[in-house]
Design a protein around this motif. Structure first.
Motif, PDB file in Angstrom:
ATOM      1  N   LEU A   1       1.101   6.060   4.684  1.00 29.75           N
ATOM      2  CA  LEU A   1       0.206   6.162   3.536  1.00 29.75           C
ATOM      3  C   LEU A   1      -0.116   7.635   3.289  1.00 29.75           C
ATOM      4  O   LEU A   1      -0.230   8.412   4.234  1.00 29.75           O
TER       5      LEU A   1
ATOM      6  N   TRP B   1     -10.859   2.501   0.268  1.00 28.25           N
ATOM      7  CA  TRP B   1     -11.157   1.521   1.312  1.00 28.25           C
ATOM      8  C   TRP B   1     -12.669   1.497   1.498  1.00 28.25           C
ATOM      9  O   TRP B   1     -13.269   2.502   1.869  1.00 28.25           O
TER      10      TRP B   1
ATOM     11  N   GLY C   1       0.938   4.039  -2.899  1.00 31.67           N
ATOM     12  CA  GLY C   1       0.697   5.435  -2.520  1.00 31.67           C
ATOM     13  C   GLY C   1       1.577   6.418  -3.271  1.00 31.67           C
ATOM     14  O   GLY C   1       1.305   7.614  -3.288  1.00 31.67           O
TER      15      GLY C   1
ATOM     16  N   VAL D   1      -5.856   8.716   0.171  1.00 34.06           N
ATOM     17  CA  VAL D   1      -6.646   7.625   0.748  1.00 34.06           C
ATOM     18  C   VAL D   1      -8.085   8.101   0.882  1.00 34.06           C
ATOM     19  O   VAL D   1      -8.356   9.111   1.516  1.00 34.06           O
TER      20      VAL D   1
ATOM     21  N   GLN E   1     -12.098   6.791   1.817  1.00 33.98           N
ATOM     22  CA  GLN E   1     -12.827   5.726   2.495  1.00 33.98           C
ATOM     23  C   GLN E   1     -14.321   5.944   2.386  1.00 33.98           C
ATOM     24  O   GLN E   1     -14.807   7.072   2.486  1.00 33.98           O
TER      25      GLN E   1
ATOM     26  N   LEU F   1       0.825  -1.210   0.000  1.00 37.19           N
ATOM     27  CA  LEU F   1       0.000   0.000   0.000  1.00 37.19           C
ATOM     28  C   LEU F   1       0.860   1.262   0.000  1.00 37.19           C
ATOM     29  O   LEU F   1       0.513   2.258  -0.640  1.00 37.19           O
TER      30      LEU F   1
ATOM     31  N   TYR G   1      -8.144   4.525  -9.262  1.00 32.09           N
ATOM     32  CA  TYR G   1      -7.629   3.951  -8.026  1.00 32.09           C
ATOM     33  C   TYR G   1      -6.517   2.958  -8.329  1.00 32.09           C
ATOM     34  O   TYR G   1      -6.652   2.127  -9.222  1.00 32.09           O
TER      35      TYR G   1
ATOM     36  N   TRP H   1      -5.651   7.207  -6.478  1.00 28.23           N
ATOM     37  CA  TRP H   1      -6.183   7.086  -5.129  1.00 28.23           C
ATOM     38  C   TRP H   1      -6.146   5.645  -4.638  1.00 28.23           C
ATOM     39  O   TRP H   1      -6.046   4.718  -5.414  1.00 28.23           O
ATOM     40  N   GLN H   2      -6.317   5.494  -3.317  1.00 28.65           N
ATOM     41  CA  GLN H   2      -6.565   4.202  -2.684  1.00 28.65           C
ATOM     42  C   GLN H   2      -7.958   4.285  -2.079  1.00 28.65           C
ATOM     43  O   GLN H   2      -8.255   5.218  -1.345  1.00 28.65           O
TER      44      GLN H   2
ATOM     45  N   VAL I   1      -3.292   6.272   9.404  1.00 26.39           N
ATOM     46  CA  VAL I   1      -2.937   6.422   7.990  1.00 26.39           C
ATOM     47  C   VAL I   1      -1.599   7.144   7.866  1.00 26.39           C
ATOM     48  O   VAL I   1      -0.703   6.707   7.139  1.00 26.39           O
TER      49      VAL I   1
END
Length: 169
Positions: free
Chosen positions: A83, A66, A58, A88, A90, A54, A112, A63-64, A78
């Motif tokens: 990260l 969740w 990053g 990030v 969510q 991850l 993503y 984006w990541q 985070v």
């Protein structure tokens, strides 16, 4: 940790630039869906196994995402995990029946680098196939996080992962 990859296909495309036919630019396209079964009695496994990946993801411009059932990610965790807080995203308190569809849509966009979804039940073959196609299309990674029941372990040797409780607030 038990991990099973549903798609791990790569294709290489070459193109010639200008007069020099020998010069080629390679573009690697991969999409991967992996299921991670975790045991709640092994709290540090997720951080030890998934965080390096991850952190590396990053560094991308993407984006990541969740998709968590009820917990909210802790900003402090985070940041301390290395990260990028600005990359990030969510979505919490999502109805589990919408998680697969949300993952498919997010993976397809290509916005993503990774989409992580939590599930309580095993996905069907059709759901796995849809996720794998979407990951390939969006050149993204998808992780299906699912707890393994202790009585389901039997005599086998499955290691597990758990999101440590300080991850959430």
């Amino acid at each position: 940790m038990y991990s099973s990859g549903y798609a791990n296909r790569s294709t290489t495309f070459s193109s010639s630039a200008g007069k020099n036919a020998r010069s080629s630019a390679a573009y690697m396209s991969t999409g991967l869906i992996s299921e991670v079964l975790y045991r709640e009695d092994q709290p540090m496994m997720t951080q030890l196994l998934l965080l390096p990946l991850l952190q590396q993801l990053g560094q991308q411009d993407r984006w990541q995402l969740w998709l968590t059932p009820q917990q909210k990610l802790s900003r402090e965790w985070v940041q301390s995990a290395g990260l990028p807080l600005t990359k990030v995203m969510q979505v919490s308190q999502m109805d589990p029946c919408h998680t697969v569809e949300s993952m498919v849509k997010a993976l397809r966009t290509g916005n993503y680098s990774v989409v992580i979804g939590w599930f309580t039940e095993e996905l069907t073959e059709m759901e796995q196939h849809r996720l794998a196609e979407a990951a390939e299309e969006g050149n993204a990674l998808g992780f299906i996080m699912r707890p393994v029941r202790m009585n389901a372990l039997g005599n086998g040797h499955l290691s597990g992962l758990k999101i440590h409780s300080n991850l959430y607030h």
